[in-house]
Design a protein around this motif. Structure first.
Motif, PDB file in Angstrom:
ATOM      1  N   SER A  17     -24.758  15.236 -12.233  1.00  0.00           N
ATOM      2  CA  SER A  17     -25.552  14.851 -11.068  1.00  0.00           C
ATOM      3  C   SER A  17     -24.839  15.233  -9.777  1.00  0.00           C
ATOM      4  N   LYS A  18     -25.388  16.192  -9.068  1.00  0.00           N
ATOM      5  CA  LYS A  18     -24.817  16.604  -7.790  1.00  0.00           C
ATOM      6  C   LYS A  18     -24.916  15.492  -6.763  1.00  0.00           C
ATOM      7  N   THR A  19     -26.017  14.743  -6.803  1.00  0.00           N
ATOM      8  CA  THR A  19     -26.221  13.662  -5.840  1.00  0.00           C
ATOM      9  C   THR A  19     -25.195  12.549  -6.020  1.00  0.00           C
ATOM     10  N   GLN A  20     -24.876  12.214  -7.264  1.00  0.00           N
ATOM     11  CA  GLN A  20     -23.862  11.195  -7.515  1.00  0.00           C
ATOM     12  C   GLN A  20     -22.521  11.613  -6.914  1.00  0.00           C
ATOM     13  N   ILE A  21     -22.127  12.847  -7.150  1.00  0.00           N
ATOM     14  CA  ILE A  21     -20.852  13.337  -6.641  1.00  0.00           C
ATOM     15  C   ILE A  21     -20.831  13.339  -5.118  1.00  0.00           C
ATOM     16  N   GLU A  22     -21.949  13.646  -4.503  1.00  0.00           N
ATOM     17  CA  GLU A  22     -22.020  13.658  -3.047  1.00  0.00           C
ATOM     18  C   GLU A  22     -21.775  12.280  -2.442  1.00  0.00           C
ATOM     19  N   HIS A  23     -21.989  11.233  -3.223  1.00  0.00           N
ATOM     20  CA  HIS A  23     -21.772   9.870  -2.740  1.00  0.00           C
ATOM     21  C   HIS A  23     -20.430   9.286  -3.204  1.00  0.00           C
ATOM     22  N   ALA A  24     -19.618  10.096  -3.853  1.00  0.00           N
ATOM     23  CA  ALA A  24     -18.317   9.619  -4.330  1.00  0.00           C
ATOM     24  C   ALA A  24     -17.318   9.528  -3.176  1.00  0.00           C
ATOM     25  N   ALA A  25     -16.463   8.514  -3.230  1.00  0.00           N
ATOM     26  CA  ALA A  25     -15.403   8.375  -2.228  1.00  0.00           C
ATOM     27  C   ALA A  25     -14.379   9.486  -2.427  1.00  0.00           C
ATOM     28  N   TYR A  42     -13.769  16.800  -7.264  1.00  0.00           N
ATOM     29  CA  TYR A  42     -15.098  16.550  -7.823  1.00  0.00           C
ATOM     30  C   TYR A  42     -15.805  17.881  -8.081  1.00  0.00           C
ATOM     31  N   LEU A  43     -16.347  18.036  -9.282  1.00  0.00           N
ATOM     32  CA  LEU A  43     -17.033  19.263  -9.659  1.00  0.00           C
ATOM     33  C   LEU A  43     -18.399  18.941 -10.246  1.00  0.00           C
ATOM     34  N   HIS A  44     -19.409  19.615  -9.730  1.00  0.00           N
ATOM     35  CA  HIS A  44     -20.751  19.491 -10.290  1.00  0.00           C
ATOM     36  C   HIS A  44     -20.847  20.405 -11.504  1.00  0.00           C
ATOM     37  N   THR A  45     -21.212  19.827 -12.648  1.00  0.00           N
ATOM     38  CA  THR A  45     -21.314  20.589 -13.894  1.00  0.00           C
ATOM     39  C   THR A  45     -22.713  20.426 -14.470  1.00  0.00           C
ATOM     40  N   PRO A  46     -23.668  21.218 -13.989  1.00  0.00           N
ATOM     41  CA  PRO A  46     -25.037  21.110 -14.502  1.00  0.00           C
ATOM     42  C   PRO A  46     -25.104  21.390 -16.002  1.00  0.00           C
ATOM     43  N   ILE A  47     -26.203  20.978 -16.603  1.00  0.00           N
ATOM     44  CA  ILE A  47     -26.376  21.143 -18.051  1.00  0.00           C
ATOM     45  C   ILE A  47     -26.156  22.591 -18.472  1.00  0.00           C
ATOM     46  N   ALA A  48     -26.509  23.527 -17.609  1.00  0.00           N
ATOM     47  CA  ALA A  48     -26.403  24.947 -17.949  1.00  0.00           C
ATOM     48  C   ALA A  48     -24.967  25.467 -17.954  1.00  0.00           C
ATOM     49  N   ASP A  94     -11.944  13.034 -15.621  1.00  0.00           N
ATOM     50  CA  ASP A  94     -12.924  11.953 -15.660  1.00  0.00           C
ATOM     51  C   ASP A  94     -14.291  12.576 -15.944  1.00  0.00           C
ATOM     52  N   ALA A  95     -14.747  12.476 -17.181  1.00  0.00           N
ATOM     53  CA  ALA A  95     -15.997  13.100 -17.608  1.00  0.00           C
ATOM     54  C   ALA A  95     -17.158  12.143 -17.366  1.00  0.00           C
ATOM     55  N   GLY A  96     -18.137  12.592 -16.593  1.00  0.00           N
ATOM     56  CA  GLY A  96     -19.247  11.717 -16.224  1.00  0.00           C
ATOM     57  C   GLY A  96     -18.812  10.750 -15.141  1.00  0.00           C
ATOM     58  N   THR A  97     -18.190  11.268 -14.109  1.00  0.00           N
ATOM     59  CA  THR A  97     -17.555  10.418 -13.090  1.00  0.00           C
ATOM     60  C   THR A  97     -18.544   9.617 -12.258  1.00  0.00           C
ATOM     61  N   SER A  98     -19.802  10.031 -12.202  1.00  0.00           N
ATOM     62  CA  SER A  98     -20.823   9.438 -11.320  1.00  0.00           C
ATOM     63  C   SER A  98     -20.304   9.418  -9.878  1.00  0.00           C
ATOM     64  N   THR A  99     -20.057   8.247  -9.307  1.00  0.00           N
ATOM     65  CA  THR A  99     -19.572   8.192  -7.919  1.00  0.00           C
ATOM     66  C   THR A  99     -18.066   7.911  -7.836  1.00  0.00           C
ATOM     67  N   GLY A 100     -17.350   8.162  -8.928  1.00  0.00           N
ATOM     68  CA  GLY A 100     -15.895   8.196  -8.875  1.00  0.00           C
ATOM     69  C   GLY A 100     -15.148   6.886  -9.000  1.00  0.00           C
ATOM     70  N   GLN A 101     -15.802   5.832  -9.501  1.00  0.00           N
ATOM     71  CA  GLN A 101     -15.108   4.546  -9.597  1.00  0.00           C
ATOM     72  C   GLN A 101     -13.824   4.639 -10.414  1.00  0.00           C
ATOM     73  N   ALA A 102     -13.891   5.292 -11.577  1.00  0.00           N
ATOM     74  CA  ALA A 102     -12.711   5.393 -12.432  1.00  0.00           C
ATOM     75  C   ALA A 102     -11.729   6.437 -11.912  1.00  0.00           C
ATOM     76  N   ALA A 103     -12.247   7.535 -11.374  1.00  0.00           N
ATOM     77  CA  ALA A 103     -11.382   8.607 -10.877  1.00  0.00           C
ATOM     78  C   ALA A 103     -10.436   8.105  -9.799  1.00  0.00           C
TER      79      ALA A 103
END
Length: 229
Positions: free
Chosen positions: A64-72, A79-85, A39-48
């Motif tokens: 967005s690390k913050t989005q992932i932190e709020h995912a169910a 869930y993996l944080h993948t920064p632009i770098a 799931d690419a660009g999962t945000s808070t995991g609705q589709a995942a």
């Protein structure tokens, strides 16, 4: 983009709609194997959280690390944080290597991506020859509120990121260089109804999670128009 949605991740998780279960059943029917979905660009995991019902594991990534932190949480969703770098090789390793993904999905997110890079990368990690990639978005069509919705769209337009152009066009002009499997193609996405029952307050709160509203949050005219709908 990550910075925009960092500002209201909790509200995003609570207010964004869930996609129909039938949609994920259809996608799963297209892949002969059901080991790993991305799931690419999962945000808070609705589709995942929906696609995981059909696969052994879902790898859900977001800048967005913050989005992932709020995912169910779910035991089969990683869930993996993948920064632009994050480099291409690092991301390949996170996903399990080349030729490793049965299904790639991007739910109301692909318009934010570097499309040439993402599509090239998708071809690299998708299983050959039967891997599937599916991207989609949704729009708000509210009965009896057409006039108010038009007014709100006009109000937020100056605050819209240019990358949301594809979203506003309902992905009809989104580049998508993949062979169709009978469920939409570049220039001709399929259109489906996704009916959701919500109070006016719930609808307005959901609409407020959009990036234009977040950018214009301090604008009194926009806030007033939303509250008057």
């Amino acid at each position: 983009m990550a910075g925009v949605f960092d500002k209201n991740s909790k509200q995003y998780a609570q207010r964004r709609p869930r996609y129909p279960k039938e949609w994920f059943s259809m996608l799963a029917s297209l892949t002969p194997e059901h080991k790993v979905a991305w799931d690419a660009g999962t945000s808070t995991g609705q589709a995942a959280l929906s696609v995981v019902e059909h696969y052994d594991q879902v790898i859900a990534t977001d800048v967005s690390k913050t989005q992932i932190e709020h995912a169910a949480q779910h035991p089969k969703v990683c869930y993996l944080h993948t920064p632009i770098a994050t480099t291409e090789d690092e991301l390949v390793n996170m996903l399990g290597g080349d030729n490793s993904i049965d299904l790639i999905i991007s739910a109301t997110a692909v318009h934010w991506f570097d499309l040439p890079f993402f599509y090239s990368f998708a071809n690299r990690v998708l299983k050959k020859p039967h891997g599937i990639i599916a991207v989609w978005t949704y729009s708000y069509d509210v009965r009896d509120l057409e006039k108010s919705m038009k007014m709100v769209r006009e109000a937020v337009l100056p605050y819209s990121d240019p990358k949301t152009y594809y979203l506003l066009e309902r992905y009809k002009k989104l580049p998508f260089p993949f062979e169709t499997v009978g469920h939409g193609s570049e220039g001709s996405p399929i259109e489906l109804d996704m009916e959701i029952e919500a109070s006016l307050h719930e609808f307005v709160e959901s609409f407020k999670t959009g990036s234009p509203f977040i950018e214009a949050k301090g604008n009194r005219i926009l806030s007033s128009r939303l509250n008057d709908c």
